[in-house]
Design a protein around this motif. Structure first.
Motif, PDB file in Angstrom:
ATOM      1  N   UNK A  75       0.508  -1.191  -0.229  1.00 43.85           N
ATOM      2  CA  UNK A  75      -0.064  -0.209  -0.135  1.00 43.85           C
ATOM      3  C   UNK A  75       0.836   1.206   0.337  1.00 43.85           C
ATOM      4  N   UNK A  76       1.798   1.212   0.718  1.00 46.92           N
ATOM      5  CA  UNK A  76       3.137   2.327   0.375  1.00 46.92           C
ATOM      6  C   UNK A  76       3.294   2.134  -0.318  1.00 46.92           C
ATOM      7  N   UNK A  77       4.402   1.810  -0.968  1.00 41.64           N
ATOM      8  CA  UNK A  77       5.017   1.469  -2.763  1.00 41.64           C
ATOM      9  C   UNK A  77       3.863   2.046  -3.375  1.00 41.64           C
ATOM     10  N   UNK A  78       2.319   1.428  -3.290  1.00 40.10           N
ATOM     11  CA  UNK A  78       1.641   1.972  -4.524  1.00 40.10           C
ATOM     12  C   UNK A  78       1.098   3.648  -4.534  1.00 40.10           C
ATOM     13  N   UNK A  79       0.972   3.578  -3.286  1.00 37.75           N
ATOM     14  CA  UNK A  79       1.262   5.526  -2.748  1.00 37.75           C
ATOM     15  C   UNK A  79       2.323   6.339  -3.817  1.00 37.75           C
ATOM     16  N   UNK A  80       3.271   5.772  -3.978  1.00 35.77           N
ATOM     17  CA  UNK A  80       4.104   6.308  -3.925  1.00 35.77           C
ATOM     18  C   UNK A  80       4.201   6.585  -5.342  1.00 35.77           C
ATOM     19  N   UNK A  81       4.144   5.002  -6.075  1.00 29.75           N
ATOM     20  CA  UNK A  81       3.673   5.104  -7.597  1.00 29.75           C
ATOM     21  C   UNK A  81       2.720   6.189  -8.123  1.00 29.75           C
ATOM     22  N   UNK A  82       1.523   5.650  -7.283  1.00 25.27           N
ATOM     23  CA  UNK A  82       0.676   6.710  -7.674  1.00 25.27           C
ATOM     24  C   UNK A  82       1.001   8.586  -8.040  1.00 25.27           C
ATOM     25  N   UNK A  83       1.723   8.554  -6.447  1.00 26.24           N
ATOM     26  CA  UNK A  83       1.832   9.564  -6.909  1.00 26.24           C
ATOM     27  C   UNK A  83       3.026  10.508  -7.849  1.00 26.24           C
ATOM     28  N   UNK A  84       3.884   9.663  -8.096  1.00 26.12           N
ATOM     29  CA  UNK A  84       4.515   9.490  -8.959  1.00 26.12           C
ATOM     30  C   UNK A  84       4.327   9.560 -10.935  1.00 26.12           C
ATOM     31  N   UNK A  85       2.894   9.232 -10.692  1.00 29.42           N
ATOM     32  CA  UNK A  85       2.452   9.433 -11.956  1.00 29.42           C
ATOM     33  C   UNK A  85       2.045   8.348 -12.777  1.00 29.42           C
ATOM     34  N   UNK A  86       3.330   6.964 -12.004  1.00 25.21           N
ATOM     35  CA  UNK A  86       2.955   5.560 -12.779  1.00 25.21           C
ATOM     36  C   UNK A  86       1.142   5.198 -13.627  1.00 25.21           C
ATOM     37  N   UNK A  87       1.174   4.697 -14.486  1.00 26.86           N
ATOM     38  CA  UNK A  87      -0.337   4.293 -15.685  1.00 26.86           C
ATOM     39  C   UNK A  87      -0.379   2.509 -14.994  1.00 26.86           C
TER      40      UNK A  87
ATOM     41  N   UNK B 295      -6.298 -18.395  -8.797  1.00 26.49           N
ATOM     42  CA  UNK B 295      -5.394 -17.536  -8.255  1.00 26.49           C
ATOM     43  C   UNK B 295      -5.217 -16.431  -7.057  1.00 26.49           C
ATOM     44  N   UNK B 296      -6.606 -16.202  -6.137  1.00 20.43           N
ATOM     45  CA  UNK B 296      -6.133 -15.563  -5.743  1.00 20.43           C
ATOM     46  C   UNK B 296      -5.434 -14.576  -4.260  1.00 20.43           C
ATOM     47  N   UNK B 297      -4.583 -16.072  -3.865  1.00 16.47           N
ATOM     48  CA  UNK B 297      -3.147 -15.263  -3.044  1.00 16.47           C
ATOM     49  C   UNK B 297      -2.000 -15.140  -3.961  1.00 16.47           C
ATOM     50  N   UNK B 298      -1.942 -15.034  -5.028  1.00 12.74           N
ATOM     51  CA  UNK B 298      -0.957 -15.412  -5.663  1.00 12.74           C
ATOM     52  C   UNK B 298      -0.725 -13.179  -5.837  1.00 12.74           C
ATOM     53  N   UNK B 299       0.851 -13.376  -5.632  1.00 10.37           N
ATOM     54  CA  UNK B 299       1.955 -12.048  -5.752  1.00 10.37           C
ATOM     55  C   UNK B 299       2.246 -11.779  -6.926  1.00 10.37           C
ATOM     56  N   UNK B 300       1.994 -12.129  -7.518  1.00 14.95           N
ATOM     57  CA  UNK B 300       2.694 -11.852  -8.928  1.00 14.95           C
ATOM     58  C   UNK B 300       1.552 -10.903 -10.191  1.00 14.95           C
ATOM     59  N   UNK B 301       2.073  -9.076 -10.062  1.00 19.14           N
ATOM     60  CA  UNK B 301       0.601  -8.569 -10.822  1.00 19.14           C
ATOM     61  C   UNK B 301       0.528  -7.157 -11.592  1.00 19.14           C
ATOM     62  N   UNK B 302      -0.078  -6.771 -12.132  1.00 17.32           N
ATOM     63  CA  UNK B 302      -0.208  -5.881 -12.590  1.00 17.32           C
ATOM     64  C   UNK B 302      -1.803  -5.001 -12.507  1.00 17.32           C
ATOM     65  N   UNK B 303      -1.126  -3.897 -12.088  1.00 16.07           N
ATOM     66  CA  UNK B 303      -2.195  -3.537 -11.824  1.00 16.07           C
ATOM     67  C   UNK B 303      -2.619  -1.936 -13.074  1.00 16.07           C
ATOM     68  N   UNK B 304      -3.496  -1.839 -13.261  1.00 21.78           N
ATOM     69  CA  UNK B 304      -3.760  -0.158 -14.139  1.00 21.78           C
ATOM     70  C   UNK B 304      -3.750   0.878 -12.844  1.00 21.78           C
ATOM     71  N   UNK B 305      -3.280   1.998 -13.201  1.00 17.47           N
ATOM     72  CA  UNK B 305      -3.568   2.865 -12.244  1.00 17.47           C
ATOM     73  C   UNK B 305      -5.356   3.206 -12.015  1.00 17.47           C
ATOM     74  N   UNK B 306      -5.748   3.346 -13.472  1.00 17.71           N
ATOM     75  CA  UNK B 306      -6.704   3.746 -13.079  1.00 17.71           C
ATOM     76  C   UNK B 306      -7.924   2.337 -11.890  1.00 17.71           C
ATOM     77  N   UNK B 307      -7.713   1.296 -11.673  1.00 17.93           N
ATOM     78  CA  UNK B 307      -7.750  -0.035 -11.166  1.00 17.93           C
ATOM     79  C   UNK B 307      -7.477   0.445  -9.500  1.00 17.93           C
ATOM     80  N   UNK B 308      -6.146   0.978  -8.909  1.00 14.93           N
ATOM     81  CA  UNK B 308      -6.030   1.461  -7.980  1.00 14.93           C
ATOM     82  C   UNK B 308      -6.741   2.505  -7.344  1.00 14.93           C
ATOM     83  N   UNK B 309      -7.432   3.093  -8.356  1.00 19.01           N
ATOM     84  CA  UNK B 309      -7.808   4.671  -8.094  1.00 19.01           C
ATOM     85  C   UNK B 309      -9.058   4.022  -7.377  1.00 19.01           C
ATOM     86  N   UNK B 310      -9.888   3.176  -8.331  1.00 14.74           N
ATOM     87  CA  UNK B 310     -10.877   2.937  -8.232  1.00 14.74           C
ATOM     88  C   UNK B 310     -12.071   2.255  -6.665  1.00 14.74           C
TER      89      UNK B 310
END
Length: 256
Positions: free
Chosen positions: A85-97, A166-181
């Motif tokens: 969550x900390x990393x996501x916030x930093x990445x979103x603030x940095x403007x990653x897609x 595999x809902x417990x898997x930790x290898x993932x790619x999120x769109x920015x819009x997904x995390x925002x929604x």
């Protein structure tokens, strides 16, 4: 992050992979090097939870040598979800897609990112590198651990009514819009249940989750953070959280 100029992946924009670390001194430089070699356009964000083995210092050295690598230092080990969550916030603030997740121990192979990127380009909002779809595999796992993971994921599907295998898997790619929604500020899960929570939230938001088969390789260096006790505790938390979510849905339905 990249002083040489922002790098873009065609059709997706700027991409970063978040790698949480705790005592991964033996693995970090190795996995970051593989990731940068396999996907030179992808940046790296290391989130270190105050590792006493010097992982943070190694991360700083990598960042000093490569402008595509950035490090966030946290003062305490607060759980996998809290680090992400900390990393996501930093990445979103940095403007990653696009913002990804990857373990530091080599279990998630950077060389397999192409398939996940392809699924994102095809329209997915969240892509999961999955062990338990056709074509997926695990290497060097004892049967007991495989049964525990498969059983845990079956339990998640039955409890939460999700079709992800595999809902417990930790290898993932999120769109920015997904995390925002899905409203990261409301996410309270901090341990391994975090991964399941994020899948359920993505689906509840009406977004598309795609699973891409990967070969998951058990770490060969360092100590695993997963144990039977950790898995059992995660299942207990998933049960409590899932039952609470279902009760909330019933209350909302009855109040209409």
């Amino acid at each position: 992050m990249n002083s040489a100029g922002p790098q873009h992946i065609e059709g997706l924009g700027r991409v970063v992979v978040v790698i949480p670390t705790y005592n991964e001194a033996d693995n970090l430089a190795w996995i970051v090097g593989r990731l940068r070699a396999a996907q030179p356009a992808i940046d790296v964000l290391v989130v270190d939870d105050g590792s006493p083995d010097g992982t943070g210092a190694i991360a700083d050295e990598l960042a000093a040598a490569d402008p595509a690598v950035r490090v966030v230092h946290r003062t305490a080990k607060a759980g996998l979800g809290a680090a992400y969550l900390h990393g996501f916030r930093v990445a979103l603030e940095a403007g990653y897609d696009v913002i990804g997740e990857m373990d530091a121990d080599g279990s998630h192979q950077p060389e397999q990112l192409d398939g996940m990127i392809g699924a994102l380009r095809a329209g997915a909002d969240l892509v999961i590198g999955s062990r338990w779809v056709p074509g997926g595999a695990v290497v060097n796992w004892p049967l007991r651990r495989e049964l525990l993971s498969r059983g845990g994921n079956l339990y998640v599907r039955l409890l939460l009514g999700v079709k992800v295998r595999d809902a417990t898997a930790g290898y993932r790619l999120f769109r920015r819009t997904t995390l925002e929604k899905i409203d990261l500020e409301s996410v309270q899960s901090t341990g391994y249940v975090f991964q399941t929570d994020m899948v359920a939230r993505t689906l509840a938001a009406g977004l598309t989750v795609r699973e891409v088969p990967i070969e998951f390789v058990e770490r060969v260096r360092g100590d695993s953070k997963m144990s039977g006790a950790v898995a059992t505790e995660s299942l207990k938390r998933i049960t409590a959280w899932g039952l609470r979510e279902r009760a909330d849905r019933v209350r909302k339905a009855l109040s209409r």
